[in-house]
Design a protein around this motif. Sequence first.
Motif, mmCIF file in Angstrom:
data_model
loop_
_atom_site.group_PDB
_atom_site.id
_atom_site.type_symbol
_atom_site.label_atom_id
_atom_site.label_comp_id
_atom_site.label_asym_id
_atom_site.label_seq_id
_atom_site.Cartn_x
_atom_site.Cartn_y
_atom_site.Cartn_z
ATOM 1 N N PHE A 11 -53.739 29.236 -15.296
ATOM 2 C CA PHE A 11 -54.352 30.326 -14.873
ATOM 3 C C PHE A 11 -54.770 30.714 -13.883
ATOM 4 C CE2 PHE A 11 -55.688 26.001 -15.260
ATOM 5 C CZ PHE A 11 -56.751 25.140 -14.323
ATOM 6 N N GLU A 12 -55.654 30.661 -12.858
ATOM 7 C CA GLU A 12 -55.506 31.467 -10.889
ATOM 8 C C GLU A 12 -57.452 30.415 -10.414
ATOM 9 O OE1 GLU A 12 -55.134 34.759 -9.614
ATOM 10 O OE2 GLU A 12 -53.060 34.961 -10.041
ATOM 11 N N GLU A 13 -56.664 29.749 -10.059
ATOM 12 C CA GLU A 13 -58.526 29.211 -9.810
ATOM 13 C C GLU A 13 -59.763 30.523 -8.948
ATOM 14 O OE1 GLU A 13 -58.135 24.881 -9.271
ATOM 15 O OE2 GLU A 13 -56.273 25.595 -9.667
ATOM 16 N N THR A 14 -60.728 30.108 -8.224
ATOM 17 C CA THR A 14 -61.683 30.384 -7.425
ATOM 18 C C THR A 14 -62.557 29.222 -7.477
ATOM 19 O OG1 THR A 14 -61.139 33.430 -7.913
ATOM 20 C CG2 THR A 14 -63.051 31.869 -6.673
ATOM 21 N N VAL A 15 -62.432 28.830 -6.597
ATOM 22 C CA VAL A 15 -63.572 27.414 -5.737
ATOM 23 C C VAL A 15 -64.486 28.054 -5.396
ATOM 24 C CG1 VAL A 15 -63.144 25.621 -4.408
ATOM 25 C CG2 VAL A 15 -61.477 26.014 -5.753
ATOM 26 N N VAL A 16 -65.855 27.219 -5.677
ATOM 27 C CA VAL A 16 -66.827 27.584 -4.883
ATOM 28 C C VAL A 16 -67.726 26.556 -4.924
ATOM 29 C CG1 VAL A 16 -66.885 30.199 -6.894
ATOM 30 C CG2 VAL A 16 -67.541 28.125 -7.607
ATOM 31 N N ARG A 17 -68.493 26.647 -4.191
ATOM 32 C CA ARG A 17 -69.596 26.464 -3.684
ATOM 33 C C ARG A 17 -71.087 26.040 -4.236
ATOM 34 N NH1 ARG A 17 -67.837 23.044 1.197
ATOM 35 N NH2 ARG A 17 -70.223 22.636 1.881
ATOM 36 N N PRO A 18 -71.212 26.082 -5.601
ATOM 37 C CA PRO A 18 -72.417 26.422 -6.340
ATOM 38 C C PRO A 18 -74.008 26.008 -5.623
ATOM 39 C CG PRO A 18 -71.346 24.835 -7.416
ATOM 40 C CD PRO A 18 -70.819 24.875 -6.284
ATOM 41 N N TRP A 19 -74.233 25.074 -4.473
ATOM 42 C CA TRP A 19 -75.596 25.365 -3.794
ATOM 43 C C TRP A 19 -75.536 26.232 -2.470
ATOM 44 C CZ3 TRP A 19 -70.909 22.210 -3.595
ATOM 45 C CH2 TRP A 19 -70.686 22.867 -2.582
ATOM 46 N N GLU A 20 -74.571 27.427 -2.225
ATOM 47 C CA GLU A 20 -74.911 28.067 -1.192
ATOM 48 C C GLU A 20 -75.295 29.157 -1.883
ATOM 49 O OE1 GLU A 20 -70.797 28.614 -0.048
ATOM 50 O OE2 GLU A 20 -70.956 26.741 1.734
ATOM 51 N N PRO A 21 -76.362 29.731 -1.622
ATOM 52 C CA PRO A 21 -77.086 30.762 -1.676
ATOM 53 C C PRO A 21 -76.411 32.699 -1.720
ATOM 54 C CG PRO A 21 -77.424 31.621 0.491
ATOM 55 C CD PRO A 21 -76.707 29.778 -0.094
ATOM 56 N N ASP A 22 -74.884 32.503 -1.540
ATOM 57 C CA ASP A 22 -74.050 33.332 -1.868
ATOM 58 C C ASP A 22 -73.044 33.261 -3.078
ATOM 59 O OD1 ASP A 22 -72.769 31.664 -0.242
ATOM 60 O OD2 ASP A 22 -71.747 33.479 0.954
ATOM 61 N N CYS A 23 -73.487 32.613 -3.890
ATOM 62 C CA CYS A 23 -72.254 31.691 -4.373
ATOM 63 C C CYS A 23 -71.814 32.811 -5.958
ATOM 64 C CB CYS A 23 -72.020 30.415 -5.168
ATOM 65 S SG CYS A 23 -71.255 29.940 -6.578
ATOM 66 N N PRO A 24 -70.681 33.107 -6.335
ATOM 67 C CA PRO A 24 -70.785 34.030 -6.791
ATOM 68 C C PRO A 24 -70.915 33.516 -8.141
ATOM 69 C CG PRO A 24 -68.468 33.617 -5.830
ATOM 70 C CD PRO A 24 -69.101 32.991 -5.105
ATOM 71 N N LEU A 25 -71.469 32.615 -8.408
ATOM 72 C CA LEU A 25 -71.379 32.311 -9.531
ATOM 73 C C LEU A 25 -72.634 33.023 -10.065
ATOM 74 C CD1 LEU A 25 -70.844 27.928 -9.725
ATOM 75 C CD2 LEU A 25 -69.904 30.350 -11.626
ATOM 76 N N ALA A 26 -73.560 32.953 -9.453
ATOM 77 C CA ALA A 26 -75.698 33.391 -9.537
ATOM 78 C C ALA A 26 -74.377 35.009 -10.146
ATOM 79 C CB ALA A 26 -75.587 33.927 -8.170
ATOM 80 N N ASP A 27 -73.884 35.429 -9.837
ATOM 81 C CA ASP A 27 -73.233 36.731 -10.636
ATOM 82 C C ASP A 27 -72.649 36.900 -11.923
ATOM 83 O OD1 ASP A 27 -74.568 38.286 -8.845
ATOM 84 O OD2 ASP A 27 -72.773 38.420 -7.450
ATOM 85 N N LEU A 28 -71.605 35.633 -12.799
ATOM 86 C CA LEU A 28 -71.287 35.739 -13.560
ATOM 87 C C LEU A 28 -71.996 34.858 -14.682
ATOM 88 C CD1 LEU A 28 -68.150 34.616 -11.663
ATOM 89 C CD2 LEU A 28 -69.344 35.940 -12.379
ATOM 90 N N ASN A 29 -72.847 33.957 -14.555
ATOM 91 C CA ASN A 29 -73.010 32.694 -15.125
ATOM 92 C C ASN A 29 -74.837 32.715 -14.551
ATOM 93 O OD1 ASN A 29 -74.213 31.180 -17.075
ATOM 94 N ND2 ASN A 29 -73.268 29.114 -16.277
ATOM 95 N N PRO A 30 -75.418 33.299 -15.796
ATOM 96 C CA PRO A 30 -77.451 32.973 -15.841
ATOM 97 C C PRO A 30 -77.790 32.021 -14.615
ATOM 98 C CG PRO A 30 -76.381 34.499 -17.528
ATOM 99 C CD PRO A 30 -75.649 33.828 -17.290
#
Length: 226
Positions: free
Chosen positions: A29-48
Amino acid sequence: MSARVLVHFPFDPGSRTVRLALGEAKIAFEETVVRPWEPDCPLADLNPSGMPPVLQVADSRPLTLCEPAAILGWIEDQQKTPLLLASDPAERAEARRLTAWFDRRFTDEVNAVLLHERMEKPLLRLGPPEARALRDGRAALREHLAMLEELAAARDWLAGRRLSQADLVAAAHLSVLDYFGELPWKAQPALKLWYMKIKSRPCFRPLLTDRFQGLAAAAHYADLDF
């Protein structure tokens, strides 16, 4: 896009669980490291829920798998023979019990206190750790470690005779605390031997290279024979 992309935060125990499981299953797998507390974190578009980890699978039927339970289930479904859940019903049940224990009680009683004080406060600039909270979190941690010490002393692996997802979940949670020097290993000899055993597996190596910005790892963190 790669066939497998894991969106994660390296010091999130759930993210570490999935990294260990993917490594144990030898799924590249490849990795995309994110910072969940930041307002522009892409997780918001992937996981409700906005929580890591998320595994994006680009197969003939693309999947977006949110959080550890879904990802661990998908990994197990890819196997021809059981990998992280034993064929024995009793061991499967025990692995699931321990997984739930970490997801609920350990997270609520230990991580919500110690990782909040040691990790979340620096990240969110909420000030220094509070001594009382640290005492409470460490007291709860000792109670949980005593339970795990009994299991490690009586069994080959935490859930029974073979490695299971319970070992990966436990190692993921404990490894984050170990980075911050919060684990009194001398008081838990059987658990220390278990941790050394799982720490030496190839799937664990990437975790030993993780570094928390502004804070060095405990001196023994990357030492396989500590």
